[in-house]
Design a protein around this motif. Structure first.
Motif, PDB file in Angstrom:
ATOM      1  N   VAL A 157       5.394  16.206  -5.516  1.00  0.00           N
ATOM      2  CA  VAL A 157       6.558  16.906  -4.995  1.00  0.00           C
ATOM      3  C   VAL A 157       6.663  16.581  -3.508  1.00  0.00           C
ATOM      4  O   VAL A 157       5.691  16.732  -2.760  1.00  0.00           O
ATOM      5  N   GLN A 158       7.826  16.129  -3.093  1.00  0.00           N
ATOM      6  CA  GLN A 158       8.003  15.783  -1.685  1.00  0.00           C
ATOM      7  C   GLN A 158       7.823  17.015  -0.802  1.00  0.00           C
ATOM      8  O   GLN A 158       8.129  18.147  -1.206  1.00  0.00           O
ATOM      9  N   ARG A 159       7.328  16.765   0.403  1.00  0.00           N
ATOM     10  CA  ARG A 159       7.024  17.880   1.312  1.00  0.00           C
ATOM     11  C   ARG A 159       8.210  18.798   1.523  1.00  0.00           C
ATOM     12  O   ARG A 159       8.079  20.028   1.503  1.00  0.00           O
TER      13      ARG A 159
ATOM     14  N   LEU B 239       0.828  -1.207   0.000  1.00  0.00           N
ATOM     15  CA  LEU B 239       0.000   0.000   0.000  1.00  0.00           C
ATOM     16  C   LEU B 239       0.864   1.259   0.000  1.00  0.00           C
ATOM     17  O   LEU B 239       0.579   2.234  -0.696  1.00  0.00           O
ATOM     18  N   ILE B 240       1.951   1.238   0.772  1.00  0.00           N
ATOM     19  CA  ILE B 240       2.867   2.367   0.824  1.00  0.00           C
ATOM     20  C   ILE B 240       3.829   2.246  -0.355  1.00  0.00           C
ATOM     21  O   ILE B 240       4.675   1.362  -0.385  1.00  0.00           O
ATOM     22  N   ARG B 241       3.693   3.133  -1.329  1.00  0.00           N
ATOM     23  CA  ARG B 241       4.462   3.040  -2.571  1.00  0.00           C
ATOM     24  C   ARG B 241       5.852   3.663  -2.471  1.00  0.00           C
ATOM     25  O   ARG B 241       6.712   3.409  -3.305  1.00  0.00           O
ATOM     26  N   ASP B 242       6.047   4.514  -1.490  1.00  0.00           N
ATOM     27  CA  ASP B 242       7.295   5.250  -1.364  1.00  0.00           C
ATOM     28  C   ASP B 242       7.543   5.507   0.113  1.00  0.00           C
ATOM     29  O   ASP B 242       6.607   5.464   0.921  1.00  0.00           O
ATOM     30  N   LEU B 243       8.783   5.768   0.468  1.00  0.00           N
ATOM     31  CA  LEU B 243       9.071   6.104   1.861  1.00  0.00           C
ATOM     32  C   LEU B 243       8.327   7.373   2.243  1.00  0.00           C
ATOM     33  O   LEU B 243       8.271   8.329   1.460  1.00  0.00           O
ATOM     34  N   PRO B 244       7.722   7.419   3.423  1.00  0.00           N
ATOM     35  CA  PRO B 244       6.974   8.608   3.831  1.00  0.00           C
ATOM     36  C   PRO B 244       7.852   9.854   3.838  1.00  0.00           C
ATOM     37  O   PRO B 244       9.034   9.802   4.184  1.00  0.00           O
ATOM     38  N   ASP B 245       7.257  10.980   3.443  1.00  0.00           N
ATOM     39  CA  ASP B 245       7.994  12.245   3.416  1.00  0.00           C
ATOM     40  C   ASP B 245       8.472  12.660   4.800  1.00  0.00           C
ATOM     41  O   ASP B 245       9.353  13.513   4.920  1.00  0.00           O
ATOM     42  N   MET B 246       7.872  12.088   5.841  1.00  0.00           N
ATOM     43  CA  MET B 246       8.285  12.434   7.205  1.00  0.00           C
ATOM     44  C   MET B 246       9.647  11.840   7.554  1.00  0.00           C
ATOM     45  O   MET B 246      10.122  12.004   8.674  1.00  0.00           O
ATOM     46  N   MET B 247      10.286  11.143   6.607  1.00  0.00           N
ATOM     47  CA  MET B 247      11.617  10.566   6.817  1.00  0.00           C
ATOM     48  C   MET B 247      12.605  11.299   5.904  1.00  0.00           C
ATOM     49  O   MET B 247      13.080  10.746   4.909  1.00  0.00           O
ATOM     50  N   PRO B 248      12.908  12.553   6.185  1.00  0.00           N
ATOM     51  CA  PRO B 248      13.677  13.382   5.243  1.00  0.00           C
ATOM     52  C   PRO B 248      15.056  12.847   4.914  1.00  0.00           C
ATOM     53  O   PRO B 248      15.557  13.043   3.801  1.00  0.00           O
ATOM     54  N   LEU B 249      15.707  12.146   5.833  1.00  0.00           N
ATOM     55  CA  LEU B 249      17.042  11.635   5.567  1.00  0.00           C
ATOM     56  C   LEU B 249      17.013  10.627   4.416  1.00  0.00           C
ATOM     57  O   LEU B 249      17.825  10.689   3.485  1.00  0.00           O
ATOM     58  N   PHE B 250      16.044   9.697   4.464  1.00  0.00           N
ATOM     59  CA  PHE B 250      15.968   8.651   3.455  1.00  0.00           C
ATOM     60  C   PHE B 250      15.309   9.144   2.170  1.00  0.00           C
ATOM     61  O   PHE B 250      15.571   8.619   1.095  1.00  0.00           O
TER      62      PHE B 250
ATOM     63  N   GLN C   4      -2.504  10.484   1.797  1.00  0.00           N
ATOM     64  CA  GLN C   4      -2.443  11.396   0.663  1.00  0.00           C
ATOM     65  C   GLN C   4      -1.245  11.087  -0.235  1.00  0.00           C
ATOM     66  O   GLN C   4      -1.335  11.202  -1.459  1.00  0.00           O
ATOM     67  N   GLN C   5      -0.158  10.676   0.381  1.00  0.00           N
ATOM     68  CA  GLN C   5       1.017  10.307  -0.405  1.00  0.00           C
ATOM     69  C   GLN C   5       0.704   9.113  -1.286  1.00  0.00           C
ATOM     70  O   GLN C   5       1.095   9.067  -2.456  1.00  0.00           O
ATOM     71  N   THR C   6      -0.019   8.140  -0.754  1.00  0.00           N
ATOM     72  CA  THR C   6      -0.403   6.966  -1.543  1.00  0.00           C
ATOM     73  C   THR C   6      -1.293   7.360  -2.712  1.00  0.00           C
ATOM     74  O   THR C   6      -1.119   6.872  -3.840  1.00  0.00           O
ATOM     75  N   ASN C   7      -2.253   8.260  -2.471  1.00  0.00           N
ATOM     76  CA  ASN C   7      -3.145   8.714  -3.546  1.00  0.00           C
ATOM     77  C   ASN C   7      -2.353   9.338  -4.689  1.00  0.00           C
ATOM     78  O   ASN C   7      -2.589   9.039  -5.873  1.00  0.00           O
ATOM     79  N   LEU C   8      -1.418  10.209  -4.339  1.00  0.00           N
ATOM     80  CA  LEU C   8      -0.628  10.888  -5.366  1.00  0.00           C
ATOM     81  C   LEU C   8       0.361   9.937  -6.040  1.00  0.00           C
ATOM     82  O   LEU C   8       0.602  10.035  -7.256  1.00  0.00           O
ATOM     83  N   ASP C   9       0.928   9.006  -5.270  1.00  0.00           N
ATOM     84  CA  ASP C   9       1.858   8.046  -5.863  1.00  0.00           C
ATOM     85  C   ASP C   9       1.161   7.157  -6.888  1.00  0.00           C
ATOM     86  O   ASP C   9       1.763   6.777  -7.904  1.00  0.00           O
ATOM     87  N   ASN C  10      -0.091   6.804  -6.636  1.00  0.00           N
ATOM     88  CA  ASN C  10      -0.837   5.994  -7.601  1.00  0.00           C
ATOM     89  C   ASN C  10      -0.972   6.730  -8.931  1.00  0.00           C
ATOM     90  O   ASN C  10      -0.842   6.140 -10.006  1.00  0.00           O
TER      91      ASN C  10
END
Length: 586
Positions: free
Chosen positions: A380-382, A147-158, A364-370
């Protein structure tokens, strides 16, 4: 034909425009599909919202609930304090108590709620059946399997890594993501326990909204990777977004039909002014850009005076705070500059309009990643949501015609489902299954409530994280499904292999039921007994004899929870005692 009365209470966070429009659309579809022998009553339970006029315009009554709030935004009224959804235990408790009081007075047959935990918890505490609508499949089986297509934007290092690497990391780390702080709500859990919820401690994101029937307002095409890993009571019914016959303001139409590309900018009702203002700055940053933009400055996001101040009287921008028919406006746009809210994204997709978006949270990240994975937009990342990055993404989407072409193709796919109609069909099947006719004894396998085998509760390298999530779901399942019912659960031990997780599930249900003072029996299946072991045989006979006596003596029994493989003798005794005929042993 005599009429059957069915009373449904709709309780949603009506401060959110998307949830409001979806709830109304499904309630209208439910009303339109009402069978002729049903007398249907639908009440909307609201703590206050500026969108309440939409409810009354659709012909539904509003029942006030406490606490009364300004209804500007969910974040404002709940005092969001990330990662906690409620600013304090007291705030959470006041909303749950308000829902409890209203539901005790209204006495509905079903509570229909969205991502609104106070209504969900209150209904389950009172033993009222529930239907939920969700933006994504809210279950560990989905979150842990793609379901999670990308690392969450709340993880800025990665998230500084290239996107293909982030996507691969997201897949491998998905089982661990459900251990993030946001998945465990401490304040809500404490408030729920104080109001009568039987489970102490933090409540998980999966538990807080789970219902008897869970409707996901999204197209199955986006969730094909894990549909077999979620329980049957979670159904995907297609996209559902705001539609309206209202005419678009002539001033907006004229502005968007001026020469040059047209852009619609909206952060919905749940965005923030910082994100909106940065989008405005991007639009006015270069005098060479020949676009025309309509900027929707929702009162829940910012004051319109502040938005106009940032726009600096640029003639290319029309800033308004009017609530406009979103689909008509988006159809006039060459690109949509948006946040990732489900309704906002689905509206853009339905219009065949490519998007540039930012996600405020993981859904919301999942919606946009789809959309991005379909080649119909750019997320665009946060941490990169600034005027320069936004402008560059807009220019890419507008200058490369493939984005518009793919957006139209995606629209054709999503528009082949009527989300409201399909949702109502599932809801009526759920309602009529128990409401019409005499209640029948339900034979429920452990795997029909949740599916821990498919969730890899054992034998998988990601099993530890998922097992914890499933165990919490079991506790809620037992409370939700069996409240107010005389129940016997027949579980199993001494079994290895693929059935282990399912049998663990059944035994945990047995334990919880026993703790709740409900009849519960754990037994062994015949085929797991060592025949030469006399004591094992005696134990098996004793357990089956107890189960048989309970079945014979309990005329009001509602549910028997079984697991496979189950005790064959108990099953046969069940059929004999109840006079039921079964198609075959589970």
């Amino acid at each position: 034909m005599s009429l059957s009365n069915i009373h449904i209470v709709v309780s949603v966070a009506f401060q959110d425009a998307g949830d409001t429009t979806r709830a109304i659309a499904m309630a209208v579809a439910l009303r339109d599909q009402c069978p002729p022998n049903i007398n249907l009553k639908i009440d909307f339970l609201s703590c206050g919202s500026r969108f309440e006029y939409q409810i009354t315009n659709a012909g539904f009554p509003i029942v006030p609930a406490r606490p009364r709030v300004k209804g500007i935004s969910v974040a404002h009224d709940l005092g969001w304090d990330f990662p906690e959804f409620f600013g304090s235990e007291e705030i959470a408790k006041s909303f749950i108590e308000g829902q409890l009081a209203a539901l005790r007075e209204l006495k509905p047959d079903v509570v229909f709620h969205g991502m609104w935990a106070p209504a969900s918890l209150a209904a389950r505490i009172l033993g009222i059946r529930t239907i939920n609508f969700l933006p994504v499949p809210l279950h560990p089986g989905a979150f842990s399997h793609g379901l999670i297509r990308d690392l969450p934007d709340m993880m800025p290092l990665f998230t500084r890594l290239p996107r293909p690497i982030r996507q691969r990391l997201a897949w491998f780390a998905s089982g661990a993501m459900i251990r993030a702080p946001i998945f465990r709500q401490h304040r809500l859990g404490a408030a729920a326990a104080a109001c009568g919820w039987p489970i102490k401690g933090p409540i998980s994101l999966f538990d807080m909204n789970m219902a008897d029937l869970n409707i996901v307002n999204d197209h199955p095409v986006f969730h094909a990777d894990y549909l077999d890993r979620i329980p049957k009571n979670i159904v995907l019914t297609g996209p559902l977004y705001a539609t309206s016959d209202a005419k678009l303001d002539p001033e907006i139409v004229a502005h968007m039909e001026r020469p040059g590309p047209s852009i619609l900018v909206t952060m919905g009702s749940s965005g923030t002014q910082d994100f909106l203002f940065e989008a405005i700055k991007a639009l006015i940053s270069s005098p060479s850009d020949d676009w025309n933009a309509v900027v929707l400055a929702s009162p829940s996001v910012c004051a319109i005076e502040d938005a106009r101040r940032v726009a600096n009287n640029d003639p290319r921008l029309l800033v308004t705070d009017k609530f406009i028919p979103a689909l008509q406006a988006t159809q006039l746009a060459d690109a949509a500059l948006i946040h990732g809210g489900q309704g906002t994204v689905q509206t853009a997709v339905a219009a065949g309009t490519p998007v540039v978006g930012v996600a405020l949270q993981i859904e919301q990240q999942t919606n946009l990643d789809n959309v991005m994975n379909a080649g119909a937009g750019i997320r665009v990342q946060r941490q990169h949501w600034n005027a320069e990055s936004i402008r560059q993404a807009l220019r890419t989407v507008l200058d490369d015609g493939r984005y518009a072409e793919r957006a139209k193709g995606l629209a054709d796919t999503l528009n082949d489902m009527d989300g409201a109609k399909v949702s109502a069909e599932h809801m009526w099947r759920f309602i009529l299954n128990e409401e019409c006719g005499e209640k029948k004894l339900q034979i429920v396998r452990a795997t029909s409530i949740a599916n821990p085998v498919n969730c890899c509760c054992s034998g998988c390298w990601r099993g530890r994280q998922e097992a914890e999530g499933c165990q919490r779901l079991v506790e809620v399942d037992a409370h939700r499904f069996f409240t107010g019912k005389r129940t016997i659960a027949v579980g199993s031990e001494n079994v290895t292999g693929a059935f282990r997780a399912t049998l663990d599930y059944a035994l945990l249900c047995v334990y919880i039921l026993q703790m709740r003072g409900v009849w519960a029996v754990a037994g062994w299946p015949d085929d797991s007994i060592e025949r030469e072991n006399k004591r094992d045989v005696e134990v098996l006979c004793a357990v089956n004899w107890v189960a048989y006596q309970l079945l014979v003596q309990t005329s009001s029994l509602d549910v028997v929870l079984l697991c496979a493989p189950l005790a064959v003798r108990s099953y046969d005794n069940l059929a004999k005692a109840r006079g039921n005929s079964f198609a075959g042993r589970p």
